[in-house]
Design a protein around this motif. Structure first.
Motif: not given
Length: 158
Positions: A116-121
């Motif tokens: 799980t990570y933060q990124g562009l959807i």
């Protein structure tokens, strides 16, 4: 993360550097319908497929009254290379700090291979000529997305 946009919302304004070395703003499309699509990374297989689908459908989208703009976190130099390699004919914009993606709720938690990570959807927001959201689609697939969008917008096949 901001709430996802829904039809009727005012589209967040933006002005970003583009692959041509200038800037492109949402205001540049005032009075026009514009498809604003967010994609994770230039020159990757899925993003290339999606960009080429938009390129190949650009004339029929334009005939139906829609402009297209792609936004990613890529640098202007990487975008310029992507445009040249794939002969893309619509603006690609650099949102390196993901501020615009945040405003459009196209930045957030993602999971890939159990990580799980933060990124562009991968997301597509259609903004009408008055600056309001006409369509908001999140977590779209790269393959087949343009065909689905055309169906949703009731645009006949080219």
């Amino acid at each position: 993360m901001p709430e996802r946009l829904v039809p009727g919302d005012t589209a967040p304004a933006f002005s970003l550097p583009n692959a041509s070395g200038g800037t492109t703003a949402l205001q540049d499309f005032a009075g026009q319908n514009v498809v604003v699509y967010f994609y994770p990374a230039a020159s990757t297989p899925g993003c290339t497929k999606q960009a080429c689908d938009f390129r190949d459908n650009l004339a029929s989208l334009a005939d139906a009254g829609y402009q297209v703009v792609g936004i990613s976190r890529d640098s202007v130099a990487r975008l310029a290379k992507f445009v040249a390699e794939e002969k893309l004919t619509f603006p690609l914009l650099s949102d390196e700090d993901h501020a615009v993606a945040d405003a459009y709720a196209a930045w957030g938690e993602k999971t890939n291979y159990g990580k799980t990570y933060q990124g562009l959807i991968r997301s597509t927001i259609v903004v009408d000529g008055s600056g309001r959201v006409a369509e908001a689609q999140y977590n779209v697939r790269a393959t087949g997305h343009v065909a689905k969008l055309r169906r949703d917008l009731k645009i006949d096949a080219a």
